[in-house]
Design a protein around this motif. Structure first.
Motif, PDB file in Angstrom:
ATOM      1  N   VAL A  16       0.531  -1.308  -0.253  1.00 39.82           N
ATOM      2  CA  VAL A  16       0.073   0.155   0.226  1.00 39.82           C
ATOM      3  C   VAL A  16       1.351   1.133  -0.134  1.00 39.82           C
ATOM      4  CG1 VAL A  16      -1.396   0.954   0.979  1.00 39.82           C
ATOM      5  CG2 VAL A  16      -2.138  -0.965   0.832  1.00 39.82           C
ATOM      6  N   ARG A  17       2.167   0.960   0.783  1.00 39.76           N
ATOM      7  CA  ARG A  17       2.795   2.038   0.929  1.00 39.76           C
ATOM      8  C   ARG A  17       3.899   2.802  -0.792  1.00 39.76           C
ATOM      9  NH1 ARG A  17       5.596   0.557   4.440  1.00 39.76           N
ATOM     10  NH2 ARG A  17       4.713   0.902   6.357  1.00 39.76           N
ATOM     11  N   GLN A  18       3.954   1.641  -1.288  1.00 36.84           N
ATOM     12  CA  GLN A  18       4.420   1.267  -2.718  1.00 36.84           C
ATOM     13  C   GLN A  18       2.987   1.997  -3.767  1.00 36.84           C
ATOM     14  OE1 GLN A  18       7.437   1.353  -3.989  1.00 36.84           O
ATOM     15  NE2 GLN A  18       8.232   1.289  -1.710  1.00 36.84           N
ATOM     16  N   LEU A  19       1.829   1.928  -3.153  1.00 33.60           N
ATOM     17  CA  LEU A  19       0.484   2.630  -3.637  1.00 33.60           C
ATOM     18  C   LEU A  19       0.851   3.559  -4.276  1.00 33.60           C
ATOM     19  CD1 LEU A  19      -1.736   1.089  -6.037  1.00 33.60           C
ATOM     20  CD2 LEU A  19      -2.926   1.435  -3.389  1.00 33.60           C
ATOM     21  N   TRP A  20       1.129   4.534  -2.998  1.00 35.34           N
ATOM     22  CA  TRP A  20       0.626   6.023  -2.712  1.00 35.34           C
ATOM     23  C   TRP A  20       2.111   6.230  -3.345  1.00 35.34           C
ATOM     24  CZ3 TRP A  20      -1.172   9.882  -1.638  1.00 35.34           C
ATOM     25  CH2 TRP A  20      -0.832  11.396  -1.770  1.00 35.34           C
ATOM     26  N   LYS A  21       3.299   5.875  -3.553  1.00 31.69           N
ATOM     27  CA  LYS A  21       4.364   6.402  -4.387  1.00 31.69           C
ATOM     28  C   LYS A  21       4.273   6.327  -5.752  1.00 31.69           C
ATOM     29  CE  LYS A  21       9.326   6.040  -4.692  1.00 31.69           C
ATOM     30  NZ  LYS A  21       9.577   6.046  -5.530  1.00 31.69           N
ATOM     31  N   ARG A  22       3.736   5.290  -6.421  1.00 34.54           N
ATOM     32  CA  ARG A  22       3.175   5.381  -7.544  1.00 34.54           C
ATOM     33  C   ARG A  22       2.640   5.921  -7.952  1.00 34.54           C
ATOM     34  NH1 ARG A  22       3.582  -0.267  -6.973  1.00 34.54           N
ATOM     35  NH2 ARG A  22       1.172   0.380  -6.764  1.00 34.54           N
ATOM     36  N   PRO A 105      -8.138  -2.455   5.770  1.00 38.91           N
ATOM     37  CA  PRO A 105      -7.769  -2.390   7.206  1.00 38.91           C
ATOM     38  C   PRO A 105      -6.308  -1.515   7.437  1.00 38.91           C
ATOM     39  CG  PRO A 105      -8.416  -4.841   6.749  1.00 38.91           C
ATOM     40  CD  PRO A 105      -8.709  -3.312   5.293  1.00 38.91           C
ATOM     41  N   VAL A 106      -5.519  -2.142   6.367  1.00 40.66           N
ATOM     42  CA  VAL A 106      -4.285  -1.124   6.301  1.00 40.66           C
ATOM     43  C   VAL A 106      -4.085   0.443   5.035  1.00 40.66           C
ATOM     44  CG1 VAL A 106      -2.592  -3.645   6.489  1.00 40.66           C
ATOM     45  CG2 VAL A 106      -3.449  -3.046   4.281  1.00 40.66           C
ATOM     46  N   MET A 107      -4.951   0.693   4.633  1.00 36.03           N
ATOM     47  CA  MET A 107      -5.042   1.708   4.081  1.00 36.03           C
ATOM     48  C   MET A 107      -4.898   2.868   4.499  1.00 36.03           C
ATOM     49  SD  MET A 107      -5.750   1.192   1.031  1.00 36.03           S
ATOM     50  CE  MET A 107      -5.754   2.932   0.842  1.00 36.03           C
ATOM     51  N   ASN A 108      -4.362   2.933   6.559  1.00 33.51           N
ATOM     52  CA  ASN A 108      -4.202   4.098   7.046  1.00 33.51           C
ATOM     53  C   ASN A 108      -2.420   4.562   6.641  1.00 33.51           C
ATOM     54  OD1 ASN A 108      -6.422   4.660   8.716  1.00 33.51           O
ATOM     55  ND2 ASN A 108      -5.385   2.882  10.337  1.00 33.51           N
ATOM     56  N   SER A 113       0.056   9.287   4.910  1.00 35.22           N
ATOM     57  CA  SER A 113       1.313   9.739   3.267  1.00 35.22           C
ATOM     58  C   SER A 113       0.063  11.286   2.831  1.00 35.22           C
ATOM     59  CB  SER A 113       1.267   8.803   2.492  1.00 35.22           C
ATOM     60  OG  SER A 113       2.262   8.064   2.918  1.00 35.22           O
ATOM     61  N   ALA A 114      -1.109  10.418   2.483  1.00 34.89           N
ATOM     62  CA  ALA A 114      -1.785  11.726   1.691  1.00 34.89           C
ATOM     63  C   ALA A 114      -2.271  12.953   2.975  1.00 34.89           C
ATOM     64  CB  ALA A 114      -3.143  10.772   1.285  1.00 34.89           C
ATOM     65  N   MET A 228     -18.539   3.873   8.892  1.00 34.51           N
ATOM     66  CA  MET A 228     -18.007   3.510   9.359  1.00 34.51           C
ATOM     67  C   MET A 228     -16.179   2.841   8.757  1.00 34.51           C
ATOM     68  SD  MET A 228     -18.237   3.658  12.628  1.00 34.51           S
ATOM     69  CE  MET A 228     -17.411   2.495  13.331  1.00 34.51           C
ATOM     70  N   GLY A 229     -15.337   2.503   8.420  1.00 36.85           N
ATOM     71  CA  GLY A 229     -14.395   2.330   8.004  1.00 36.85           C
ATOM     72  C   GLY A 229     -13.836   3.353   7.369  1.00 36.85           C
ATOM     73  N   VAL A 230     -12.996   3.113   5.170  1.00 30.87           N
ATOM     74  CA  VAL A 230     -13.553   4.128   4.829  1.00 30.87           C
ATOM     75  C   VAL A 230     -14.348   4.759   3.761  1.00 30.87           C
ATOM     76  CG1 VAL A 230     -11.754   4.931   2.711  1.00 30.87           C
ATOM     77  CG2 VAL A 230     -11.124   3.030   4.804  1.00 30.87           C
TER      78      VAL A 230
END
Length: 420
Positions: A16-22, A105-108, A113-114, A228-230
């Motif tokens: 997910v962290r790499q997704l934000w970077k891309r 669950p791990v999109m935080n 980063s956003a 609830m959630g995103v």
């Protein structure tokens, strides 16, 4: 087993962290290309010239301004919109509500980063505006004024609180509750800035803390929180709006094929086209008039005019008021040029048995009409403000803008049409 789950979770978070970077790298590369077009248009040079001229007159005004001047209203006008407005830029896409849903669950990791990116951009803008208002504040408060670093910290705290509030508003299922929350944040920001720059950091900090406590209690216990959630739909729609505004700005300097079309009914204005004669020569005039009054472009011009009018009425210097109006008219004219790109990729226009050269004349006529109306409104506001001979500044800007429409803009649109 728990260890394996933790390893799997950490690996997913890394993806997910790499997704934000891309996403961010792609966004940066795309926008940098358009910023290059903006730079080649000498827009930044013009802004620098405005900055130099404004700085000179700003210093001259401060020399003549009494220390009893109600500076706090200028500070509110400058700072509150920058602090209260703005939201997190997530770079989410429509398909994410399906393909990223299992990763919720791990999109935080992604959203942190956003948030950091959005806070960095908006905090820098807020600090710059505070630095613009700072000489006026120090002139009127003298030795009683607070140190710059302390006020900057408070400005950053207010901006951070507003951005966190904007993020949490996405969880409200009711648009009404979301609107109430936005209004509350604007009022609270105005109250904190008023206390901070009017009396000092201690009252300002107390108002900020009390306001945050009230907001948190209502957020936790009020009936507005449902999701609830995103909040995928809210975040995707919000990001789409922000990208649209950015594309709309870039369209004044370059062709932006990604520019989406947002249509607003505005029946009370769209009826203007009923006055056009029903013949083929009026086709493009009809089409682009409808496009202008139903698009975001009209709202942008109206907001620029209102802000310029309020700023011209607030300042005590006639030359500064005239400069504000001229800058607003220039920005509006740049934005209006994007009207020509509205139907660049509309296939059906190629099938109409109408001379396509009428398109340029129609677009120039609509831009000239909107620009003329803005110039008249700003002239009337300048006259009501009692600026004397400087009330003619919008008329001078109007004459120059109409000359540009009839020459430079017309040639540019014709060349663009021939290149299609």
């Amino acid at each position: 087993m728990n260890q394996e789950a933790a390893v799997h979770r950490e690996g997913t978070a890394g993806a997910v962290r790499q997704l934000w970077k891309r996403r961010f790298d792609h966004y940066r590369q795309e926008t940098s290309r358009y910023w290059a077009y903006v730079a080649r248009s000498q827009f930044f040079g013009f802004l620098f010239l405005i900055f130099i001229v404004s700085s000179y007159y700003y210093a001259k005004i401060l020399q003549q301004l009494p220390t009893s001047f109600p500076y706090i209203w200028i500070v509110l006008l400058v700072l509150v919109p920058a602090l209260a407005a703005g939201s997190v830029r997530t770079l989410l896409k429509n398909a994410d509500r399906v393909f990223l849903l299992p990763l919720e669950p791990v999109m935080n990791v992604f959203f942190r980063s956003a948030f950091r990116y959005s806070l960095g951009i908006q905090a820098a803008r807020s600090i710059i505006l505070m630095l613009i208002a700072w000489p006026l504040y120090k002139h009127c408060t003298g030795t009683e004024g607070q140190p710059l670093w302390l006020m900057a910290i408070f400005v950053l705290l207010i901006k951070t609180a507003n951005l966190l509030g904007s993020w949490q508003e996405g969880r409200f299922s009711s648009p009404g509750w979301r609107l109430i929350s936005v209004g509350y944040r604007w009022v609270l920001s105005a109250a904190v800035v008023f206390a901070l720059f009017g009396t000092g950091p201690l009252p300002g900090g107390f108002v900020l803390l009390a306001g945050l406590v009230v907001w948190a209690v209502v957020y936790k216990l009020g009936p507005g929180q449902r999701t609830m959630g995103v909040a995928w739909d809210y975040l995707i729609d919000n990001d789409r709006k922000q990208q649209y505004r950015l594309y709309l700005f870039f369209s004044g300097f370059a062709d932006v094929p990604q520019l989406p079309v947002r249509v607003k009914q505005r029946r009370w204005l769209a009826g203007i086209t009923d006055r056009y004669s029903f013949r083929s020569s009026s086709l493009y005039l009809y089409l682009f008039t409808k496009t202008f009054v139903r698009s975001e472009l009209l709202g942008i011009v109206v907001r620029i005019t209102l802000v310029a009018g309020l700023a011209a009425a607030a300042v005590q210097s006639a030359p500064v008021a005239a400069a504000v109006c001229l800058v607003a008219m220039f920005i509006s004219l740049v934005q209006l040029t994007s009207l020509e790109q509205s139907h660049r990729y509309t296939f059906w226009l190629q099938t109409y048995p109408v001379d396509p050269r009428r398109k340029v004349a129609a677009v120039v006529r609509i831009i000239s009409g909107a620009f003329t109306l803005q110039g008249i409104v700003l002239t009337l506001l300048m006259l009501l403000s009692g600026t004397g001979v400087y009330a003619a500044a919008p008329l001078a800007g109007l004459a120059l803008g109409l000359a540009l429409c009839a020459t430079v803009m017309k040639r540019k649109f014709t060349a663009s049409f021939e290149a299609e």
